[in-house]
Scaffold this active site. Structure first.
Site, PDB file in Angstrom:
ATOM      1  N   GLN A  83     -59.435  -4.254 -18.730  1.00 11.09           N
ATOM      2  CA  GLN A  83     -60.347  -5.457 -18.767  1.00 11.09           C
ATOM      3  C   GLN A  83     -59.757  -6.365 -19.770  1.00 11.09           C
ATOM      4  O   GLN A  83     -59.682  -7.353 -19.819  1.00 11.09           O
ATOM      5  CB  GLN A  83     -61.390  -4.252 -19.601  1.00 11.09           C
ATOM      6  CG  GLN A  83     -62.213  -5.129 -21.396  1.00 11.09           C
ATOM      7  CD  GLN A  83     -63.768  -6.574 -19.785  1.00 11.09           C
ATOM      8  OE1 GLN A  83     -64.165  -4.692 -19.491  1.00 11.09           O
ATOM      9  NE2 GLN A  83     -63.433  -7.108 -19.450  1.00 11.09           N
TER      10      GLN A  83
ATOM     11  N   ARG B 214     -61.170   6.453 -13.890  1.00 11.94           N
ATOM     12  CA  ARG B 214     -61.729   6.175 -14.422  1.00 11.94           C
ATOM     13  C   ARG B 214     -62.353   7.981 -15.647  1.00 11.94           C
ATOM     14  O   ARG B 214     -62.588   9.157 -14.350  1.00 11.94           O
ATOM     15  CB  ARG B 214     -63.483   5.580 -14.392  1.00 11.94           C
ATOM     16  CG  ARG B 214     -63.677   5.986 -15.899  1.00 11.94           C
ATOM     17  CD  ARG B 214     -65.244   4.780 -16.097  1.00 11.94           C
ATOM     18  NE  ARG B 214     -64.040   3.368 -16.642  1.00 11.94           N
ATOM     19  CZ  ARG B 214     -65.726   2.594 -17.114  1.00 11.94           C
ATOM     20  NH1 ARG B 214     -66.222   2.421 -17.190  1.00 11.94           N
ATOM     21  NH2 ARG B 214     -64.661   1.216 -16.956  1.00 11.94           N
TER      22      ARG B 214
ATOM     23  N   ARG C  20     -63.010 -10.188 -13.934  1.00 10.64           N
ATOM     24  CA  ARG C  20     -62.548  -8.682 -13.812  1.00 10.64           C
ATOM     25  C   ARG C  20     -62.214  -8.881 -12.139  1.00 10.64           C
ATOM     26  O   ARG C  20     -61.154  -8.453 -11.738  1.00 10.64           O
ATOM     27  CB  ARG C  20     -63.604  -7.168 -14.123  1.00 10.64           C
ATOM     28  CG  ARG C  20     -64.084  -7.184 -15.134  1.00 10.64           C
ATOM     29  CD  ARG C  20     -62.504  -6.383 -15.896  1.00 10.64           C
ATOM     30  NE  ARG C  20     -62.784  -5.431 -15.143  1.00 10.64           N
ATOM     31  CZ  ARG C  20     -63.284  -4.008 -15.537  1.00 10.64           C
ATOM     32  NH1 ARG C  20     -64.140  -3.835 -16.865  1.00 10.64           N
ATOM     33  NH2 ARG C  20     -63.014  -2.927 -15.130  1.00 10.64           N
TER      34      ARG C  20
ATOM     35  N   CYS D  40     -66.848  -6.778 -24.170  1.00 10.16           N
ATOM     36  CA  CYS D  40     -66.375  -6.395 -22.591  1.00 10.16           C
ATOM     37  C   CYS D  40     -67.702  -5.675 -21.704  1.00 10.16           C
ATOM     38  O   CYS D  40     -67.398  -5.911 -20.308  1.00 10.16           O
ATOM     39  CB  CYS D  40     -64.945  -4.634 -22.282  1.00 10.16           C
ATOM     40  SG  CYS D  40     -65.588  -3.601 -23.219  1.00 10.16           S
TER      41      CYS D  40
ATOM     42  N   HIS E 121     -58.481   0.460 -22.003  1.00  6.83           N
ATOM     43  CA  HIS E 121     -58.270  -0.872 -20.900  1.00  6.83           C
ATOM     44  C   HIS E 121     -57.541  -1.153 -20.265  1.00  6.83           C
ATOM     45  O   HIS E 121     -58.279  -2.689 -20.509  1.00  6.83           O
ATOM     46  CB  HIS E 121     -60.432  -0.815 -21.155  1.00  6.83           C
ATOM     47  CG  HIS E 121     -61.108  -0.562 -20.583  1.00  6.83           C
ATOM     48  ND1 HIS E 121     -61.264  -0.450 -19.422  1.00  6.83           N
ATOM     49  CD2 HIS E 121     -62.045  -1.580 -20.337  1.00  6.83           C
ATOM     50  CE1 HIS E 121     -61.989  -0.839 -18.163  1.00  6.83           C
ATOM     51  NE2 HIS E 121     -62.732  -0.975 -19.045  1.00  6.83           N
TER      52      HIS E 121
ATOM     53  N   ASP F  93     -67.024  -4.560 -29.133  1.00 11.99           N
ATOM     54  CA  ASP F  93     -67.229  -3.577 -28.331  1.00 11.99           C
ATOM     55  C   ASP F  93     -68.601  -2.491 -28.954  1.00 11.99           C
ATOM     56  O   ASP F  93     -68.378  -2.483 -30.384  1.00 11.99           O
ATOM     57  CB  ASP F  93     -66.095  -2.453 -27.536  1.00 11.99           C
ATOM     58  CG  ASP F  93     -66.667  -1.399 -27.055  1.00 11.99           C
ATOM     59  OD1 ASP F  93     -67.018  -2.040 -26.470  1.00 11.99           O
ATOM     60  OD2 ASP F  93     -64.976  -0.859 -26.363  1.00 11.99           O
TER      61      ASP F  93
HETATM   62  N1  NVA Z   1     -65.358   1.487 -25.249  1.00  9.08           N
HETATM   63  C1  NVA Z   1     -66.406   1.723 -24.223  1.00  9.08           C
HETATM   64  C2  NVA Z   1     -66.019   0.579 -23.086  1.00  9.08           C
HETATM   65  C3  NVA Z   1     -66.960   0.681 -22.028  1.00  9.08           C
HETATM   66  C4  NVA Z   1     -66.462  -0.426 -20.743  1.00  9.08           C
HETATM   67  C5  NVA Z   1     -66.444   2.993 -24.051  1.00  9.08           C
HETATM   68  O1  NVA Z   1     -65.106   3.724 -23.669  1.00  9.08           O
HETATM   69  O2  NVA Z   1     -66.695   3.335 -23.305  1.00  9.08           O
HETATM   70  N1   CP Z   2     -66.653  -3.672 -19.262  1.00 11.95           N
HETATM   71  C1   CP Z   2     -66.660  -2.480 -18.492  1.00 11.95           C
HETATM   72  O1   CP Z   2     -65.794  -2.164 -17.929  1.00 11.95           O
HETATM   73  O2   CP Z   2     -67.571  -1.755 -17.785  1.00 11.95           O
HETATM   74  P1   CP Z   2     -68.197  -0.635 -16.894  1.00 11.95           P
HETATM   75  O3   CP Z   2     -68.130   0.576 -17.933  1.00 11.95           O
HETATM   76  O4   CP Z   2     -69.842  -1.256 -16.112  1.00 11.95           O
HETATM   77  O5   CP Z   2     -67.464  -0.874 -15.973  1.00 11.95           O
END
Ligand code: NVA
Ligand code: CP
Length: 310
Positions: A138, A108, A292, A264, A135, A224
């Site tokens: 997800q 990540r 997930r 998500c 992502h 989101d």
């Molecule tokens: N769009 C959000 C998703 C978090 C799971 C982010 O990137 O923070």
């Molecule tokens: N939806 C998702 O990826 O959640 P986290 O940021 O908690 O991993």
């Protein structure tokens, strides 16, 4: 023992074909059924997953870590702060070293180019656990959840209400591969960009100024956070720009009567979604979060072992 499949990465949704997704979704359903029956499924005994987090996580961390243990393997957890990644060791060197010691890597991070650089120097499959641009894990779980509740997503309409972010880009990629339509409504200045989304044409999506219009007739409404991780400095400007992009009960009424709501997570009730919607009868966010685990177990097995019989 069958030979290991050729090295494959999962860096964006377009890395798999529709046929491969059909396999992975069916496999996820089988793995979930076994999990619910307390039946062991441990094809990855003695395999190790390294998880590298440069941004915070709850779901991604728990689902990959629990998932790998359940598959019989083990996990190494790294963050920028507690590894040499935070002290400017080149990503290429980190990739060469880590991938000599483990069988699979989940990352990540910020820029997609960073995960691509890691993958280019990795001896083992690399999975995108979220970047600024995408992502895919997800959306894998989201579509698996849609199929569980409503059957095939082919020919259906997904309404995206909110930021033209990593989730929106990934929905667009998925629509092109799996043959559904996305209605996108974002505030101006936060639109999706076809070249960043990495899609061939604009055929699978339609842009709406009014989020209500995007929801009209949709089979799935999804949104989101207004501010994704890494964009916190824009928080105030975003709060003002996104005020009308809150999924409310009126928008859900404009969608199909049996439309689902997904998010998500983490969610901010009263910002991108009304509490009545996310906690209401059309919301499947808890199934979505649980899936997930099952979808990523199928993904990890597929990357390491290829298609499995039965
Ligand atoms: N769009 C959000 C998703 C978090 C799971 C982010 O990137 O923070
Ligand atoms: N939806 C998702 O990826 O959640 P986290 O940021 O908690 O991993």
């Amino acid at each position: 023992m069958s030979p290991a499949p050729a090295l494959r990465h999962y860096l964006q949704f377009s890395d798999f074909t529709a046929d491969e997704y059909a396999y992975v979704f069916a496999r996820a359903a089988l793995i979930k059924k076994k999990f619910k029956a307390y039946e062991k499924h441990q094809p990855l005994t003695d395999r190790t997953l390294a998880m590298i987090f440069e941004k915070a996580s709850t779901r991604t961390r728990v689902s990959f870590e629990a998932g790998m243990y359940q598959l019989g393997g083990s996990v190494v957890h790294l963050t920028t702060g507690d590894s040499q990644l935070g002290r400017a060791e080149p990503i290429e060197d980190s990739a060469k070293v880590i991938s000599r010691m483990v069988d699979l890597v989940m990352i990540r991070t910020y820029e997609q180019t960073k995960i691509e650089a890691f993958a280019a120097h990795s001896r083992v499959p690399v999975i995108n656990g979220l970047t600024n641009e995408f992502h895919p894990c997800q959306i894998l779980a989201d579509i698996f959840t849609y199929i569980e509740h409503r059957g095939s997503i082919k020919g259906r309409t997904v309404a995206w209400v909110g930021d033209g972010n990593n989730m929106a880009n990934t929905w667009l990629q998925a629509s092109e591969i799996l043959g559904f339509k996305v209605h996108v409504s974002t505030p101006s200045g936060y639109e999706v960009d076809q070249s960043i989304a990495g899609i061939r044409s604009a055929d699978s999506y339609q842009v709406f100024k009014d989020p209500m219009e995007a929801c009209r007739g949709a089979d799935l409404v999804t949104t989101d956070v207004w501010t994704s991780m890494g964009y916190e400095a824009e928080n105030e400007a975003r709060r003002a720009a996104f005020a009308d992009w809150c999924v409310d009960e009126e928008m859900m009424r404009a969608a199909q009567p049996d439309a689902l709501f997904m998010h998500c997570l983490p969610a901010h009730r009263g910002e991108e979604v009304q509490a009545e919607v996310i906690d209401g009868p059309q919301s499947v966010v808890w199934d979505e979060a649980e899936n997930r685990l099952h979808a990523q177990k199928a993904l990890m097995e597929f990357l390491l072992l290829g298609r499995q019989p039965g």
